[in-house]
Design an enzyme around this catalytic site. Sequence first.
Site, mmCIF file in Angstrom:
data_model
loop_
_atom_site.group_PDB
_atom_site.id
_atom_site.type_symbol
_atom_site.label_atom_id
_atom_site.label_comp_id
_atom_site.label_asym_id
_atom_site.label_seq_id
_atom_site.Cartn_x
_atom_site.Cartn_y
_atom_site.Cartn_z
ATOM 1 N N SER A 41 0.851 -1.190 0.000
ATOM 2 C CA SER A 41 0.000 0.000 0.000
ATOM 3 C C SER A 41 0.889 1.244 0.000
ATOM 4 O O SER A 41 2.089 1.168 0.265
ATOM 5 C CB SER A 41 -0.927 0.015 1.210
ATOM 6 O OG SER A 41 -0.230 0.503 2.336
ATOM 7 N N LYS A 42 0.265 2.373 -0.283
ATOM 8 C CA LYS A 42 1.023 3.622 -0.359
ATOM 9 C C LYS A 42 1.775 3.877 0.944
ATOM 10 O O LYS A 42 2.860 4.447 0.953
ATOM 11 C CB LYS A 42 0.079 4.779 -0.667
ATOM 12 C CG LYS A 42 0.776 6.111 -0.567
ATOM 13 C CD LYS A 42 0.117 7.197 -1.344
ATOM 14 C CE LYS A 42 0.963 8.455 -1.354
ATOM 15 N NZ LYS A 42 1.291 8.939 -0.003
ATOM 16 N N ARG A 43 1.177 3.435 2.040
ATOM 17 C CA ARG A 43 1.819 3.649 3.348
ATOM 18 C C ARG A 43 3.217 3.022 3.414
ATOM 19 O O ARG A 43 4.071 3.490 4.141
ATOM 20 C CB ARG A 43 0.937 3.104 4.474
ATOM 21 C CG ARG A 43 0.135 4.217 5.142
ATOM 22 C CD ARG A 43 -0.955 3.649 6.000
ATOM 23 N NE ARG A 43 -1.971 3.030 5.152
ATOM 24 C CZ ARG A 43 -2.669 1.961 5.480
ATOM 25 N NH1 ARG A 43 -2.474 1.370 6.621
ATOM 26 N NH2 ARG A 43 -3.579 1.476 4.651
ATOM 27 N N GLY A 85 5.416 3.013 1.073
ATOM 28 C CA GLY A 85 6.322 4.014 0.513
ATOM 29 C C GLY A 85 6.542 5.146 1.498
ATOM 30 O O GLY A 85 7.670 5.581 1.744
#
Length: 511
Positions: free
Chosen positions: A265-267, A269
């Site tokens: 998920s973006k988290r 990154g």
Amino acid sequence: MSRPVRVRFAPSPTGPLHPGGVRTALFNYLLAKQLGGTFILRVEDTDQTRFVEGAEQFIIDSLSWCGITFDEGVHIGGPYGPYRQSERKAMYRQFADQLIADGHAYYAFDTETELEEMRERLKRANVASPQYNSITRVNMKNSLSLPADETQRRLDAGDPFVIRFKMPRNEEVKVKDIIRGWVVVNTAQLDDKVLFKSDGMPTYHLANVVDDYLMKITHVIRGEEWLPSAPLHVLLYQSFGWEEVMPEFAHLPLLLKPDGDGKLSKRDGDRLGLPFYAIAWTNPENGETTAGYREAGYFAEAYINFLALLGWNPGDNREIFSMEELIKVFSLDRVNKHGARYDFQKLNWFNQQYLRHKSDAELAKMVMPALKAQGHDFNKNYVQEVCRLMKERWSVVSDFWESSRYFFEAPSSYDVEVAGKRWKDAVPGFIEQLAEVFEEMKSFKAPEIEAEFNKTAENMGLKPGQLMQAYRLAISGQGAGPAVYEMSELLGHDEVVNRLRSALQTLGNHG
Ligand code: GLU
């Protein structure tokens, strides 16, 4: 007779395109190019509640930066358009009606409250996953349970309805997946999915199958999250009588977190302080922009190379592939079933490989804007030489300024730890002597600098090797860097002498 290959990328514009989406588009593109097929961009925007402003353009721009281009699609048109499902709205109802006429679908009039009551009732009876299906539908308000005249009355009165698929009670559905082989599901586990909604829009399932049929799609390559929907899609092809032209399916493995379990998920990154999207995304709700790989200085070729190897392998140890090479060697047979870890560091490694293969001149051109932004205007040859010395040390081009600043500005501070360790005893005296020796030099080439350095050290009874780091510290402010004499030559005679004297002033003349 085999049909001309036509594949599609069919994103829903519900937010910025994730790396998984880029990889899906990439695998479709590679297959299309390899087989001389057509690649289509179809936008699946039937769920108006999840529509996000700007998402469609973002998808197009992201893929275009990656070098993934289309032959037909929302942005370029084509013979099977329109390619945006909301613009095809009027087409879908007749297909839903055809299913009703053939006994494969039915009208359902249940309200949200009634559906909720049904679920509650089933939960109380210990049904693990309450569903609208062949068993429960008989107790609900639909054209199968209501008398025909009642259904007609409701339709005439304009009562809200949905159209549901009439899932057979107990049948085996076989889905042939290129990556997974045969996937067999019993219809007892499936529910009567809504195909057509009360707002007059088809759901994803109906629109997706109808459009794949109308657009003559031969291969459906998509993420694993759609595998559970595939049996319904196969049943729809059968119900429509389209088995002959049913596309082949390939469900790509999930992208997993770089560490630990679960979906990427973006988290992940954010946690690592690294970009996640291909290009910068501006959230239309709060105007916040997150930089993408493009803005962070990554090369699209490196990103594509990295993505290609997530879940696919060439069958040997090769890792570096250009898009052209990928088109030649890609094959769905070598896509794994298992999830692929999204290793951000590996992307940095790929980028580094590509960076090292750029010429110094190309790199110089790329770093120029950063240099200008810092208010510097050095000549091209100098910048090129800095790139030659420094590129081995960068993962991305944007590492340039942080790492190479001292080539353009004298150090204003010195690494405290290195100074503490090295700037002592005979060192300041040596540096002072060195400044004088250098001052006298007429020519200032790396081998000469080295020779003078060694001679000065030996004359003072010191070992050159033990002085080198202090010297580097004096001219760059840092304890590590590229070949120190080459770096000195590049900085130039006057600059080096000045820097040695400034260092003596700041760090002290005495150890
Ligand atoms: N609209 C679906 C998505 O957003 C497409 C799935 C498919 O390719 O069938 O991923």
